[in-house]
Each structure stands twice: as structure tokens, then as C-alpha cells.
Write a protein that holds these residues in place. Structure first.
Motif, PDB file in Angstrom:
ATOM      1  N   GLU A  49       0.783  -1.096  -0.110  1.00  0.00           N
ATOM      2  CA  GLU A  49      -0.087  -0.010   0.056  1.00  0.00           C
ATOM      3  C   GLU A  49       0.980   1.228   0.063  1.00  0.00           C
ATOM      4  N   LEU A  50       1.976   1.321   0.773  1.00  0.00           N
ATOM      5  CA  LEU A  50       2.812   2.350   0.971  1.00  0.00           C
ATOM      6  C   LEU A  50       3.600   2.613  -0.453  1.00  0.00           C
ATOM      7  N   LEU A  51       4.104   1.652  -0.966  1.00  0.00           N
ATOM      8  CA  LEU A  51       4.565   1.734  -2.170  1.00  0.00           C
ATOM      9  C   LEU A  51       3.949   2.378  -3.290  1.00  0.00           C
ATOM     10  N   GLY A  52       2.670   1.905  -3.424  1.00  0.00           N
ATOM     11  CA  GLY A  52       1.944   2.325  -4.533  1.00  0.00           C
ATOM     12  C   GLY A  52       1.246   3.773  -4.223  1.00  0.00           C
ATOM     13  N   GLU A  53       0.585   4.124  -3.028  1.00  0.00           N
ATOM     14  CA  GLU A  53       0.183   5.373  -2.321  1.00  0.00           C
ATOM     15  C   GLU A  53       0.865   6.522  -2.405  1.00  0.00           C
ATOM     16  N   ILE A  54       2.360   6.273  -1.956  1.00  0.00           N
ATOM     17  CA  ILE A  54       3.129   7.355  -1.616  1.00  0.00           C
ATOM     18  C   ILE A  54       4.222   7.469  -2.852  1.00  0.00           C
ATOM     19  N   ALA A  55       4.653   6.147  -3.188  1.00  0.00           N
ATOM     20  CA  ALA A  55       5.815   6.400  -4.227  1.00  0.00           C
ATOM     21  C   ALA A  55       5.346   6.159  -5.417  1.00  0.00           C
ATOM     22  N   ASN A  56       4.164   5.736  -5.913  1.00  0.00           N
ATOM     23  CA  ASN A  56       3.414   5.336  -7.047  1.00  0.00           C
ATOM     24  C   ASN A  56       4.100   4.174  -7.634  1.00  0.00           C
ATOM     25  N   VAL A  57       4.507   3.417  -6.954  1.00  0.00           N
ATOM     26  CA  VAL A  57       5.259   1.954  -7.379  1.00  0.00           C
ATOM     27  C   VAL A  57       4.189   0.919  -7.462  1.00  0.00           C
ATOM     28  N   TRP A  58       4.148   0.346  -8.361  1.00  0.00           N
ATOM     29  CA  TRP A  58       3.363  -0.785  -8.778  1.00  0.00           C
ATOM     30  C   TRP A  58       3.811  -1.926  -9.311  1.00  0.00           C
ATOM     31  N   PRO A  59       3.415  -3.081  -8.974  1.00  0.00           N
ATOM     32  CA  PRO A  59       3.942  -3.993  -9.799  1.00  0.00           C
ATOM     33  C   PRO A  59       3.398  -4.082 -11.348  1.00  0.00           C
ATOM     34  N   GLU A  60       4.221  -4.567 -12.355  1.00  0.00           N
ATOM     35  CA  GLU A  60       3.885  -4.534 -13.542  1.00  0.00           C
ATOM     36  C   GLU A  60       2.463  -5.199 -13.924  1.00  0.00           C
ATOM     37  N   SER A  61       2.087  -6.337 -13.153  1.00  0.00           N
ATOM     38  CA  SER A  61       0.787  -7.141 -13.389  1.00  0.00           C
ATOM     39  C   SER A  61      -0.400  -5.923 -13.084  1.00  0.00           C
ATOM     40  N   CYS A  62      -0.207  -4.763 -12.570  1.00  0.00           N
ATOM     41  CA  CYS A  62      -1.267  -3.965 -12.471  1.00  0.00           C
ATOM     42  C   CYS A  62      -1.469  -3.195 -13.612  1.00  0.00           C
ATOM     43  N   HIS A  63      -0.639  -3.045 -14.594  1.00  0.00           N
ATOM     44  CA  HIS A  63      -0.403  -2.028 -15.458  1.00  0.00           C
ATOM     45  C   HIS A  63      -1.483  -2.042 -16.338  1.00  0.00           C
ATOM     46  N   SER A  64      -2.243  -1.082 -16.601  1.00  0.00           N
ATOM     47  CA  SER A  64      -3.588  -1.272 -17.507  1.00  0.00           C
ATOM     48  C   SER A  64      -3.427  -1.457 -18.836  1.00  0.00           C
ATOM     49  N   ASP A  65      -2.276  -1.526 -19.335  1.00  0.00           N
ATOM     50  CA  ASP A  65      -1.900  -1.955 -21.072  1.00  0.00           C
ATOM     51  C   ASP A  65      -1.461  -3.076 -20.881  1.00  0.00           C
ATOM     52  N   ARG A  66      -1.327  -3.781 -19.872  1.00  0.00           N
ATOM     53  CA  ARG A  66      -0.790  -5.239 -20.040  1.00  0.00           C
ATOM     54  C   ARG A  66      -1.554  -6.190 -20.777  1.00  0.00           C
ATOM     55  N   ASP A  67      -0.848  -7.229 -21.602  1.00  0.00           N
ATOM     56  CA  ASP A  67      -1.649  -7.992 -22.553  1.00  0.00           C
ATOM     57  C   ASP A  67      -2.370  -9.206 -21.958  1.00  0.00           C
TER      58      ASP A  67
END
Length: 54
Positions: free
Chosen positions: A36-54
Motif C-alpha cells: 500500500e505504501l509503495l503504491g500510494e506514496i511512491a506510485n510504485v506498482w507491480p507490472e501485473s497491475c499495469h492497465s496496458d498489460r496484455d
């Protein structure tokens, strides 16, 4: 695993994230809190969450 690109955060964001990460040990679910902290504070997300992922 490839080397991820370097990411630079504003100092206030970076040190705020560090401070929050140092406090996760007392959390009910430390792993989820770190995610949660990585995403909300640093905007760091796993590639699997990317909206353009095939």
C-alpha cells in the motif's frame, strides 16, 4: 530478472516513505501495508497491475 529503471522521488516523498516503512512491523499485515505504501506514496506498482498489460 532485469534491472528496473532508476526512480527519483522528491526528498519529502522519499523520506516520508522511509519513515512509514520503518513503522510497518507493528501493522496487523505488514506485507500488505508495504504494498500500500509503495503504491500510494511512491506510485510504485507491480507490472501485473499495469492497465496496458496484455
Amino acid at each position: 530478472m532485469t534491472t528496473p529503471p532508476e526512480t527519483y522521488l522528491p526528498d519529502v516523498t522519499y523520506f516520508g516513505l522511509v519513515d512509514e516503512l520503518l513503522n510497518v512491523a507493528g501493522s496487523f499485515d505488514p506485507r500488505s501495508r508495504v504494498i500500500e505504501l509503495l503504491g500510494e506514496i511512491a506510485n510504485v506498482w507491480p507490472e501485473s497491475c499495469h492497465s496496458d498489460r496484455d
